[in-house]
Scaffold this motif. Structure first.
Motif, short mmCIF file in Angstrom:
data_model
loop_
_atom_site.label_atom_id
_atom_site.label_comp_id
_atom_site.label_asym_id
_atom_site.label_seq_id
_atom_site.Cartn_x
_atom_site.Cartn_y
_atom_site.Cartn_z
N LEU A 40 0.84 -1.20 0.00
CA LEU A 40 0.00 0.00 0.00
C LEU A 40 0.87 1.24 0.00
CD1 LEU A 40 -2.25 -1.16 2.95
CD2 LEU A 40 -3.08 -0.80 0.63
N GLU A 41 0.59 2.16 -0.88
CA GLU A 41 1.29 3.44 -0.80
C GLU A 41 0.73 4.20 0.39
OE1 GLU A 41 1.79 5.89 -4.19
OE2 GLU A 41 2.24 4.20 -5.50
N PRO A 42 1.59 4.86 1.15
CA PRO A 42 1.08 5.64 2.28
C PRO A 42 0.11 6.71 1.80
CG PRO A 42 3.47 5.45 2.37
CD PRO A 42 3.03 4.90 1.05
N LEU A 43 -0.97 6.90 2.53
CA LEU A 43 -1.97 7.88 2.13
C LEU A 43 -1.38 9.28 2.00
CD1 LEU A 43 -5.10 6.77 4.16
CD2 LEU A 43 -4.72 6.58 1.70
N GLY A 44 -0.40 9.60 2.79
CA GLY A 44 0.26 10.90 2.69
C GLY A 44 0.88 11.12 1.33
N PHE A 45 1.37 10.04 0.67
CA PHE A 45 1.93 10.16 -0.67
C PHE A 45 0.85 10.52 -1.67
CE2 PHE A 45 5.85 7.14 -0.33
CZ PHE A 45 6.37 7.95 0.65
N ALA A 46 -0.29 9.85 -1.54
CA ALA A 46 -1.38 10.06 -2.49
C ALA A 46 -1.91 11.48 -2.43
CB ALA A 46 -2.50 9.06 -2.22
N TYR A 47 -1.90 12.07 -1.26
CA TYR A 47 -2.46 13.40 -1.11
C TYR A 47 -1.40 14.46 -0.86
CZ TYR A 47 -6.82 10.91 -0.99
OH TYR A 47 -7.88 10.12 -1.33
N GLY A 48 -0.15 14.12 -1.09
CA GLY A 48 0.93 15.08 -0.98
C GLY A 48 1.17 15.60 0.42
N ASP A 50 -0.84 17.04 2.30
CA ASP A 50 -1.54 18.30 2.50
C ASP A 50 -2.82 18.18 3.32
OD1 ASP A 50 0.36 19.65 1.07
OD2 ASP A 50 -0.71 19.48 -0.83
N ILE A 51 -3.14 16.99 3.77
CA ILE A 51 -4.37 16.81 4.53
C ILE A 51 -4.08 17.04 6.00
CG2 ILE A 51 -6.17 15.18 5.19
CD1 ILE A 51 -5.84 13.87 2.51
N PRO A 52 -4.74 18.02 6.61
CA PRO A 52 -4.45 18.36 8.01
C PRO A 52 -5.19 17.44 8.99
CG PRO A 52 -6.08 19.86 7.15
CD PRO A 52 -5.69 18.95 6.01
N MET A 53 -5.01 16.13 8.82
CA MET A 53 -5.64 15.19 9.74
C MET A 53 -4.80 13.92 9.85
SD MET A 53 -8.80 13.85 7.33
CE MET A 53 -9.27 12.44 8.26
N ASP A 54 -5.04 13.19 10.90
CA ASP A 54 -4.32 11.94 11.12
C ASP A 54 -4.98 10.84 10.28
OD1 ASP A 54 -2.85 9.83 12.01
OD2 ASP A 54 -3.65 9.85 14.05
N LEU A 55 -4.21 10.27 9.36
CA LEU A 55 -4.73 9.24 8.47
C LEU A 55 -4.43 7.83 8.97
CD1 LEU A 55 -3.68 10.90 5.09
CD2 LEU A 55 -5.95 10.90 6.15
N THR A 56 -3.92 7.71 10.18
CA THR A 56 -3.50 6.42 10.70
C THR A 56 -4.63 5.41 10.73
OG1 THR A 56 -1.87 7.54 12.08
CG2 THR A 56 -2.39 5.26 12.65
N SER A 57 -5.81 5.80 11.20
CA SER A 57 -6.90 4.83 11.29
C SER A 57 -7.36 4.38 9.91
CB SER A 57 -8.07 5.38 12.10
OG SER A 57 -8.69 6.46 11.42
N ILE A 58 -7.34 5.28 8.94
CA ILE A 58 -7.71 4.90 7.58
C ILE A 58 -6.66 3.95 7.00
CG2 ILE A 58 -8.12 5.74 5.23
CD1 ILE A 58 -9.17 8.35 6.56
N GLN A 59 -5.39 4.26 7.23
CA GLN A 59 -4.31 3.38 6.75
C GLN A 59 -4.43 2.00 7.40
OE1 GLN A 59 -1.66 4.94 4.57
NE2 GLN A 59 -1.63 2.80 3.99
N ASP A 60 -4.78 1.96 8.69
CA ASP A 60 -4.97 0.69 9.37
C ASP A 60 -6.13 -0.11 8.77
OD1 ASP A 60 -2.86 1.29 11.04
OD2 ASP A 60 -4.12 1.88 12.75
N GLN A 61 -7.19 0.59 8.40
CA GLN A 61 -8.34 -0.08 7.78
C GLN A 61 -7.95 -0.65 6.42
OE1 GLN A 61 -11.70 2.59 7.63
NE2 GLN A 61 -11.67 2.93 9.83
#
Length: 146
Positions: A40-48, A50-61
């Motif tokens: 899985l590419e890290p979500l931060g890569f996909a969105y550059g 620039d998203i001011p939120m913690d994506l950890t739970s989405i990445q875990d899902q």
């Protein structure tokens, strides 16, 4: 008897994964073992980033979903849980790292056969092919059959 002893099957978990696994099944035989991987590419890569939120739970899902999908494919190649891998990172680099670490002698991966701009931007299968220290079988997927 296959010349390959340890085959790493890299899947993207789309419907095309079935084609890749079906091709891998042709290598089944005495003494051949398989591993499955999805990166899985890290979500931060996909969105550059620039998203001011913690994506950890989405990445875990996403990781949990990927593990469940690998578990569905695993019986087709008799892959035990300890050889089902889900990584977060750049897919080609993670596949190379795992192949080297596990002594893989063949990587099987799907290829969409992109052309033009998509080819210039690169694809996972191209990255795997050019950096692998073992043989790579790129399975043409996504073709419509008549």
């Amino acid at each position: 008897m296959s010349i390959y002893r340890h085959i790493l099957v890299a899947v993207d978990l789309t419907d095309d994964a079935a084609q890749v696994v079906a091709r891998a099944q042709k290598f089944q035989g005495e003494g051949v073992r398989f591993s499955l991987v999805h990166a899985l590419e890290p979500l931060g890569f996909a969105y550059g980033g620039d998203i001011p939120m913690d994506l950890t739970s989405i990445q875990d899902q996403l990781t949990a979903h990927a593990r469940a999908k690998l578990a569905e494919l695993a019986p087709l190649l008799q892959v035990p849980t300890e050889r089902q891998y889900v990584f977060t990172g750049m897919p080609d680099a993670e596949i190379h790292r795992l192949a080297d670490q596990e002594g893989v002698d063949l990587i099987i991966i799907g290829s969409h056969g992109r052309h033009g701009l998509a080819l210039l931007l690169g694809s996972t299968s191209t990255g795997v092919l050019h950096g692998a220290h073992c043989d790579v079988l790129a399975v043409r997927v996504g073709l419509k059959t008549a």
